[in-house]
Design a protein around this motif. Structure first.
Motif, mmCIF file in Angstrom:
data_model
loop_
_atom_site.group_PDB
_atom_site.id
_atom_site.type_symbol
_atom_site.label_atom_id
_atom_site.label_comp_id
_atom_site.label_asym_id
_atom_site.label_seq_id
_atom_site.Cartn_x
_atom_site.Cartn_y
_atom_site.Cartn_z
ATOM 1 N N HIS A 283 -4.160 -15.777 -26.417
ATOM 2 C CA HIS A 283 -4.042 -15.428 -25.004
ATOM 3 C C HIS A 283 -2.816 -16.055 -24.362
ATOM 4 N N HIS A 284 -2.077 -16.844 -25.078
ATOM 5 C CA HIS A 284 -0.906 -17.499 -24.519
ATOM 6 C C HIS A 284 0.314 -16.614 -24.738
ATOM 7 N N ALA A 285 0.783 -16.026 -23.677
ATOM 8 C CA ALA A 285 1.955 -15.154 -23.749
ATOM 9 C C ALA A 285 2.824 -15.409 -22.526
ATOM 10 N N HIS A 286 4.076 -15.016 -22.636
ATOM 11 C CA HIS A 286 4.985 -15.219 -21.516
ATOM 12 C C HIS A 286 4.570 -14.358 -20.320
ATOM 13 N N GLY A 287 4.881 -14.856 -19.146
ATOM 14 C CA GLY A 287 4.555 -14.132 -17.921
ATOM 15 C C GLY A 287 5.692 -13.276 -17.425
ATOM 16 N N ALA A 288 6.531 -12.773 -18.322
ATOM 17 C CA ALA A 288 7.688 -11.992 -17.896
ATOM 18 C C ALA A 288 7.269 -10.701 -17.212
ATOM 19 N N ASN A 289 6.166 -10.102 -17.635
ATOM 20 C CA ASN A 289 5.738 -8.816 -17.082
ATOM 21 C C ASN A 289 4.813 -8.978 -15.880
ATOM 22 N N ILE A 290 4.575 -10.214 -15.466
ATOM 23 C CA ILE A 290 3.710 -10.454 -14.309
ATOM 24 C C ILE A 290 4.545 -10.304 -13.037
ATOM 25 N N SER A 291 4.023 -9.590 -12.066
ATOM 26 C CA SER A 291 4.745 -9.384 -10.808
ATOM 27 C C SER A 291 3.827 -9.707 -9.643
ATOM 28 N N LEU A 292 4.449 -10.161 -8.574
ATOM 29 C CA LEU A 292 3.705 -10.494 -7.368
ATOM 30 C C LEU A 292 3.335 -9.220 -6.625
ATOM 31 N N ALA A 293 2.087 -9.116 -6.218
ATOM 32 C CA ALA A 293 1.634 -7.933 -5.483
ATOM 33 C C ALA A 293 2.392 -7.799 -4.166
ATOM 34 N N GLU A 294 2.692 -6.581 -3.788
ATOM 35 C CA GLU A 294 3.421 -6.336 -2.548
ATOM 36 C C GLU A 294 2.635 -6.827 -1.341
ATOM 37 N N SER A 295 1.343 -6.711 -1.418
ATOM 38 C CA SER A 295 0.495 -7.128 -0.303
ATOM 39 C C SER A 295 -0.676 -7.946 -0.837
ATOM 40 N N THR A 296 -0.972 -9.023 -0.166
ATOM 41 C CA THR A 296 -2.116 -9.861 -0.510
ATOM 42 C C THR A 296 -3.065 -9.915 0.676
ATOM 43 N N ALA A 297 -4.231 -10.510 0.452
ATOM 44 C CA ALA A 297 -5.211 -10.604 1.542
ATOM 45 C C ALA A 297 -4.656 -11.404 2.713
ATOM 46 N N ALA A 298 -3.888 -12.458 2.415
ATOM 47 C CA ALA A 298 -3.307 -13.258 3.496
ATOM 48 C C ALA A 298 -2.282 -12.456 4.293
ATOM 49 N N ILE A 299 -1.484 -11.634 3.605
ATOM 50 C CA ILE A 299 -0.480 -10.828 4.297
ATOM 51 C C ILE A 299 -1.152 -9.737 5.128
ATOM 52 N N THR A 300 -2.154 -9.068 4.574
ATOM 53 C CA THR A 300 -2.828 -8.017 5.341
ATOM 54 C C THR A 300 -3.549 -8.591 6.559
ATOM 55 N N THR A 301 -3.998 -9.850 6.472
ATOM 56 C CA THR A 301 -4.597 -10.496 7.646
ATOM 57 C C THR A 301 -3.574 -10.612 8.763
ATOM 58 N N LEU A 302 -2.354 -11.048 8.417
ATOM 59 C CA LEU A 302 -1.294 -11.148 9.425
ATOM 60 C C LEU A 302 -0.878 -9.765 9.918
ATOM 61 N N GLU A 303 -0.900 -8.767 9.039
ATOM 62 C CA GLU A 303 -0.563 -7.413 9.475
ATOM 63 C C GLU A 303 -1.576 -6.905 10.504
ATOM 64 N N SER A 304 -2.835 -7.270 10.332
ATOM 65 C CA SER A 304 -3.845 -6.890 11.333
ATOM 66 C C SER A 304 -3.558 -7.576 12.668
ATOM 67 N N GLU A 305 -3.077 -8.819 12.614
ATOM 68 C CA GLU A 305 -2.729 -9.513 13.854
ATOM 69 C C GLU A 305 -1.546 -8.827 14.548
ATOM 70 N N VAL A 306 -0.588 -8.316 13.759
ATOM 71 C CA VAL A 306 0.531 -7.578 14.352
ATOM 72 C C VAL A 306 0.021 -6.317 15.043
ATOM 73 N N GLU A 307 -0.854 -5.580 14.371
ATOM 74 C CA GLU A 307 -1.409 -4.364 14.976
ATOM 75 C C GLU A 307 -2.237 -4.702 16.215
ATOM 76 N N ARG A 308 -2.949 -5.828 16.149
ATOM 77 C CA ARG A 308 -3.720 -6.252 17.329
ATOM 78 C C ARG A 308 -2.785 -6.583 18.488
ATOM 79 N N ALA A 309 -1.645 -7.222 18.206
ATOM 80 C CA ALA A 309 -0.675 -7.518 19.252
ATOM 81 C C ALA A 309 -0.079 -6.228 19.832
ATOM 82 N N GLU A 310 0.104 -5.220 18.981
ATOM 83 C CA GLU A 310 0.586 -3.924 19.484
ATOM 84 C C GLU A 310 -0.387 -3.346 20.507
ATOM 85 N N GLN A 311 -1.682 -3.458 20.243
ATOM 86 C CA GLN A 311 -2.675 -2.967 21.198
ATOM 87 C C GLN A 311 -2.671 -3.791 22.477
#
Length: 364
Positions: free
Chosen positions: A206-234
């Motif tokens: 199971h030990h292999a290089h992480g070269a093919n691992i990529s960071l997700a474009e959106s995470t739960a923490a980011i979507t939480t802040l995105e909801s705050e942006v939409e809430r500020a728009e309202q």
């Protein structure tokens, strides 16, 4: 009792079940969903009843005194109701995403503590094996001392090295106990709760290089802040809608026993004449909160990118180190010690060579 301590995911599931912070979020989420059901609703009508134009001597003026009943209703503009409903919906969405983010944080903390405890247990077992080799080294030194081919200092140095191994074991036990204390807290267990020993599996496949691992474009923490942006728009939309106030209509019926009855219909609306000091500051405040939330998203993305890149680099280095140690360094060091021990027992090498070989093996 249902926790399988050899399965990290079972420990994570138990921590999620026992987490008081998740229970708090669930309660806040239930409250937000309850508020959403009533958001943007038309206010209840107001019922009125009383006497008008009653002389202070309590006499009756047939021309002026009348007994009135009436009702008033405030009509909220459709745009304002929609904005209030959307804001309540976004608050529910924000709490849902915050719950996902909190779950990820708890899982991370549990896995880190689990790995630290398991790694400490692995090192304790490894040092226990080294302690057996140290005992063999001490026995070899005693045997040569008894036949007069070695000095007593060799026995003393062998015992000192065995003590160093025990010192390492005590340190690793302390690290394991610290990690287990964090696990007990995360699982809401009593401080005296006994946790069975568990270790990390040496699954090299199971030990292999992480070269093919990529960071997700959106995470739960980011979507939480995105909801705050939409809430500020309202909030901005609601602040702007204050320039079009709600309409209030009041209707009343007046009873005059000796004269004709009367009725009244009155419409009221707020005049936003003080817009610069009552409305525009709220709009500017809402815009500033929205811009701050957007900037916080960018800051979080930068931090995640830096941490993720560092983690991948550290993982790749660790994989290479593991492969190098397991496949070459540790076996070679073990062979080196066996050779040095045999050579010392045969009187062909010094105690320092055997001691150095054992120390090198222990460090690796």
């Amino acid at each position: 009792a249902a926790v399988d301590w050899n399965d990290p995911q079972s420990v994570v599931a138990a921590a999620l079940t026992a987490s008081p912070s998740l229970r708090e979020l669930d309660a806040n989420l239930a409250a937000a969903r309850a508020r959403q059901r009533g958001a943007g609703a038309t206010p209840n009508p107001m019922l009125m009843a009383g006497v008008q134009n009653q002389p202070i001597d309590l006499s009756t003026d047939p021309m002026m005194t009348m007994y009135t009943v009436g009702v008033s209703q405030t009509f909220v503009r459709r745009q304002r109701r929609d904005a209030l409903q959307r804001a309540a919906q976004l608050e529910v969405q924000r709490l849902e995403r915050q719950s996902e983010s909190r779950r990820a944080e708890i899982a991370r903390d549990v896995l880190v503590a689990y790995d630290e405890a398991a790694a400490a247990n692995n090192q304790i077992e490894a040092n226990a094996e080294v302690a057996k080799l140290a005992a063999m080294m001490a026995e070899a030194a005693r045997a040569r001392y008894e036949v007069g081919t070695a000095a007593q200092i060799d026995i003393i140095r062998a015992k000192l090295e065995a003590s160093n191994v025990q010192h390492q074991i005590l340190m690793q036990r302390g690290l394991r106990n610290i990690a287990l204390a964090r696990l007990r807290a995360l699982l809401n267990l009593p401080p005296v709760e006994d946790i069975p020993p568990f270790a990390l599996a040496h699954a090299m496949e199971h030990h292999a290089h992480g070269a093919n691992i990529s960071l997700a474009e959106s995470t739960a923490a980011i979507t939480t802040l995105e909801s705050e942006v939409e809430r500020a728009e309202q909030d901005i939309r609601l602040a702007k809608l204050a320039t079009s106030p709600d309409l209030n209509i009041e209707a009343s019926y007046g009873l005059r026993p000796q004269q004709n009855d009367m009725f009244s219909v009155v419409a009221r609306i707020e005049l936003p004449v003080r817009r610069k000091i009552t409305i525009e500051p709220h709009i500017a405040e809402a815009m500033a909160r929205r811009d701050a939330a957007r900037a916080e998203i960018d800051v979080l993305r930068q931090q995640l990118a830096a941490d993720f890149g560092e983690a991948v680099a550290s993982r790749n280095e660790a994989v290479e180190q593991i492969n190098l140690h397991v496949e070459q360094l540790v076996p070679e060091a073990k062979l080196g010690f066996d050779s040095a021990l045999a050579s010392y027992q045969a009187g062909k090498s010094t105690f320092d060579s055997m001691l150095g070989a054992l120390q090198a093996y222990r460090e690796l």
